[in-house]
Design an enzyme around this catalytic site. Structure first.
Site, short mmCIF file in Angstrom:
data_model
loop_
_atom_site.label_atom_id
_atom_site.label_comp_id
_atom_site.label_asym_id
_atom_site.label_seq_id
_atom_site.Cartn_x
_atom_site.Cartn_y
_atom_site.Cartn_z
N GLY A 175 0.82 -1.20 0.00
CA GLY A 175 0.00 0.00 0.00
C GLY A 175 0.86 1.25 0.00
N CYS A 176 0.31 2.32 -0.53
CA CYS A 176 1.12 3.53 -0.71
C CYS A 176 1.49 4.17 0.62
CB CYS A 176 0.42 4.51 -1.64
SG CYS A 176 -1.25 4.96 -1.16
#
Lengths: 347, 347, 347, 347
Positions: free
Chosen positions: B150-151
């Protein structure tokens, strides 16, 4: 029209916001406007929004130019207020939007500002709740000298003070991270404040305990908590907006989670400018743009053992110019809310 | 041109960024592009920047459409990857940009996502340093299934992992506050994502321990620290920029201050995409726009007893699409840096 | 690696963009980087995105510092190029991103710039279609001196030239209004370029026929139309974005409406960097961010008797640095598209 | 408090702005607030800035809900006003912020809106100067039905009407290009209005004579010029700001250049809300943010044979909600300026 107000440092952003608010105030009138390097310029060249004052010219900032007013508001760079303030008559109400007269601790001033301490004035954050339950408001009526709080300070203090005063959070490991609009940095011509550098960019500054607002926040939170020491990690970040501060403040939970919200509800139930939002609704700076209003929300993260309190203000309004007018109202015996907008210009 | 790559979910922002990067990759070619509700549309209607693919049409996302490629990258909503992934042949390299295969702990998945756990795949964050000194990179060459991080997770993990691995910070009271661009929220049509609501506004979301990236960050930081438990307060805020994450992460100092910086220097000295900036220079998201690069800085706030580590990434590049290509390069035996830009588009 | 390129004026935005592009160019290498007042600074202090060049220091801009390179690109303020250019050897390829060598008409130079005319160099806008059907590209291979076009000029010229060359619009009453990002104004420290002033603001500048790009646009449009005179009303406006120009150009319809689109189709059918979008799709600057690409659309407003042609470019890429590299490729005998991105970084 | 005002369509941006202004109006009070699909929601869920109305709930938009007020303001989508307006009593002041009752020409309505014409109401743009020298203001006192102008229409009309009325510019080839904030597009959930798409982007829409504001502008400019026909090329562009319209309007010079400025000076000398700026100072939308003010500048480009007139307004204030209150003041016999801010919230 009751009283006249002179603005020293009227070419800057705080000065412009003070004038915007005064133009809408039914009992305070705009008097002399002064500046330093911009003296001689037309006011509108720096503040095109002040179309009603299009014929005004900036005078040099001197005690003579500021004489003859009921109120003088100083919107000068930090360190520049003390000298001019000392020349103003005792019976004139003087509000200092700079830092010079905020700190009571001369050593803290020396450590963060590196110059001689000018002494402290009554502190103009009426909603600051003290450990004994009274509020800072009590110190303001009748005062002739008022230190207007710093903008980041106001956001962090209003976010967390109720929890400290009620003892539901601990003062020993507070972490505050702020998203700040650029107008807080003023009109100084620095490369990193150019629009090309800011748009599309988020970046921190003054990281690691060096920001000058830290001792002022600690001073406030000591009053709120009654603790001798307040430990604070404070990181401001610049984000691409002109106005606004969103302060995310966490502190260790010091009570059962169920009693947390009540601390904020109680502290702000009757405040006209500070609002605990309905549960589930989080603050956005857009909702307070141009308003003398702070929006606050709080929750408990039990897994992390922390309370998260978040406040949104407009750094130029509730953070500076609106705060000055609010305290001026109190000092002059006017209704505290007189002439102050509470509805943000959104979207 | 070596391998061909199909993109499932090509109408979204991650899909567009994957295609931008693939168009500049000397050894990976663009294959089929698929979508769900947008199937049948011209790709350029959703991605005007992909002018070189102006004649491409989005096909429905099915195993048949994705067949016949060397690589399939899934850029689908969380929860949608597992079913289609199960239909793809074992010898095809599949990278999942969604969350479905990231968590090893089925209970954590269930708690934060509320659905059945699809199982975990090798985790595609090569620079994640483990407590024993090796890096996550080792798990990737030859893998046929890769979970892309995930970012927000990437930003927080890269910021803090070196300090945990070296034991200079403690894992028990980590606080992370992020300033996030809006593209991380994707193309979903929600009122709070309208431009009118975002410009001029900073606001938090998923406050109080409920954000789905929390267990993934904890998973990474457990690997970094070797600790059984990692305590994390995590608050993301939306700020007015399209791309970019600035993660401000603080943790308690667990060693003498003088040994802190060396932990980060050592961890990232040879990394092509993760850079500890020169002392005194702080990250800005503008400097990594469109680049597969993380910029990091760290300092010690001794008064607060905390280390502050800050990372800037582009959520769509190093945070998603670039990370996928980087892991694909490793998995395929190509040079890790092949086809990936390292210079941000600034200012 | 074939040729080495020195950049004079590397601390500015055009200099930074040139370096970004050169870092991705397979046959041109970064040589000396120079600056004027910033000489002695580390390059990364001005361009944090150039992390690969973190060890570079800016040298003073002198002929000596620029010696020994195959190519020198001048990214200097207007008026500063001529003197240094005169000191460079004849066999070095010199490209001037400033205005000094663009105008062939000394009187026009004198009128708009007020200084002595330095003479004109071959003009580096390959896609400019002339009235006789050939393109400006023909003048570039083998040239040793090239004047890189102005950014606003490129947008307006590419938008309208095909219609003039085909005779479907008239040259006698052209109106161009541009929305411009702030990076076109460079790094100069002017109050109106502060982020606080720009965000939330649209404002015009150089209104009423005084902008220095006017004679250059007229020069191009005379070549396109074959007319002795081109009448142009030109108004640029600053809008809150860092990069990008959207040029809305209207001219009087001079043929039947049905033949208009074909003029643009024909002119740009084979161009790698200039694209007429599919009918109904209008340009957005976001789609060309960081790309050496112009997106164009055209329509006829029969009620108004005008053709409306709109172009979007990135002022720093296709508007300046990318254009310089494109012309350098042509001059050096490399493929014109070598090393130049065509996909914008969107969203 | 004198009169009460009901707002139909209060969940939208125009509705929110009407409520903001009414909260600051000393003689108009907020009555019922209604909505269509949002009926039943709390008002503050859509307008967090309206903290003073935190306990209000949106009712369905029906004649019953709107009954019993002195004033009803309709802030509904185009085409939705006529039906509800027909059900309101004749002695209630009704202002329509939508387009339904603006056009006097049923054929023009049919051509641009494609539905049956609801008829026209007195037009609420007080400052519109007619060819015979009188102003539109005369039509408003005592009116019970008022059509509030379109936002783009207001900007273009105020920019150019004085020149047409004085005969110093020609009505036969007007070109207007507008930079528009996104709030003018309302709260509709369209992909191109997402923040990720807008930030960093300038793009045109409704190009080529199809925008529905064209016949309304022409109607106004016919009144100003006295000409039977007004020819207009009109191109709006979306730029990355929430509020604001900057209209750049050019028309052919029809007199000697020296007499141009006087036309605007004379038209607006006594207007409280429309200001010709000092010579050399150009409008910026920031200066009118949240204010019911138009800032205008004009110059002559003799080489181009055109006058350039530029106006800045806030589309939601002077462009919609402020205009409605201004006309309501006039219609009710209150001072025209009552309750309307004139100072923009800048920077």
């Amino acid at each position: 029209m009751g009283a006249t107000v002179a603005i020293a440092g009227a070419s800057g952003y705080a000065g412009g916001e003070l004038l915007r608010l005064l133009l809408g105030h039914p009992e305070l009138g705009v008097g002399t406007v002064t500046a330093h390097s911009k003296a001689g310029d037309r006011l509108i060249a720096h503040h095109p929004q002040l179309i009603e004052l299009a014929d005004r010219v900036l005078e040099p900032t001197t005690a003579e130019a500021l004489a003859g007013h009921d109120v003088v508001i100083l919107a000068l760079p930090h360190g520049a207020s003390a000298e001019i303030a000392a020349q103003l008559p005792d019976d004139v109400l003087v509000l200092d939007c700079g830092a010079d007269h905020r700190l009571t601790d001369a050593a803290a001033w020396q450590r963060f500002y590196g110059t001689g301490h000018a002494g402290s004035w009554p502190y103009g954050l009426p909603e600051l709740v003290h450990a004994d339950g009274h509020k800072q408001r009590d110190a303001i009526p009748g005062a002739k000298r008022i230190a207007v709080p710093g903008c980041n300070v106001t956001a962090v203090t209003l976010a967390l003070a109720p929890g400290l005063a009620a003892g539901v959070v601990a003062p020993d490991d507070i972490v505050a991270v702020l998203a700040c609009g650029t107008s807080g940095a003023g009109t100084s011509l620095k490369p990193h404040l150019l629009a090309s550098e800011i748009m599309g960019a988020a970046s921190p500054y003054a990281v690691g305990g060096v920001h000058r607002h830290i001792p002022e926040i600690q001073q406030n939170l000591r009053l709120a908590s009654g603790a001798a020491d307040v430990t604070l990690s404070f990181t401001p970040t610049l984000v691409p907006m002109s106005r606004g501060i969103l302060a995310t403040v966490t502190a260790k939970l010091a009570s059962d989670a169920g009693s947390v919200r009540a601390a904020w509800e109680q502290a702000y139930a009757d405040e006209p400018f500070v609002h605990l939002l309905p549960e589930g609704q989080w603050p956005t700076t857009a909702a307070v743009l141009g308003a003398n209003t702070a929006h606050i929300q709080v929750t408990v993260d039990e897994a992390a053992g922390r309370v998260v309190a978040i406040a949104a203000i407009d750094n130029l309004t509730k953070g500076t110019a609106g705060a000055a007018i609010q305290s001026a109202n109190l000092a002059l015996g006017l209704p505290e809310t007189r002439g102050l907008p509470t509805t943000g210009v959104a979207p």
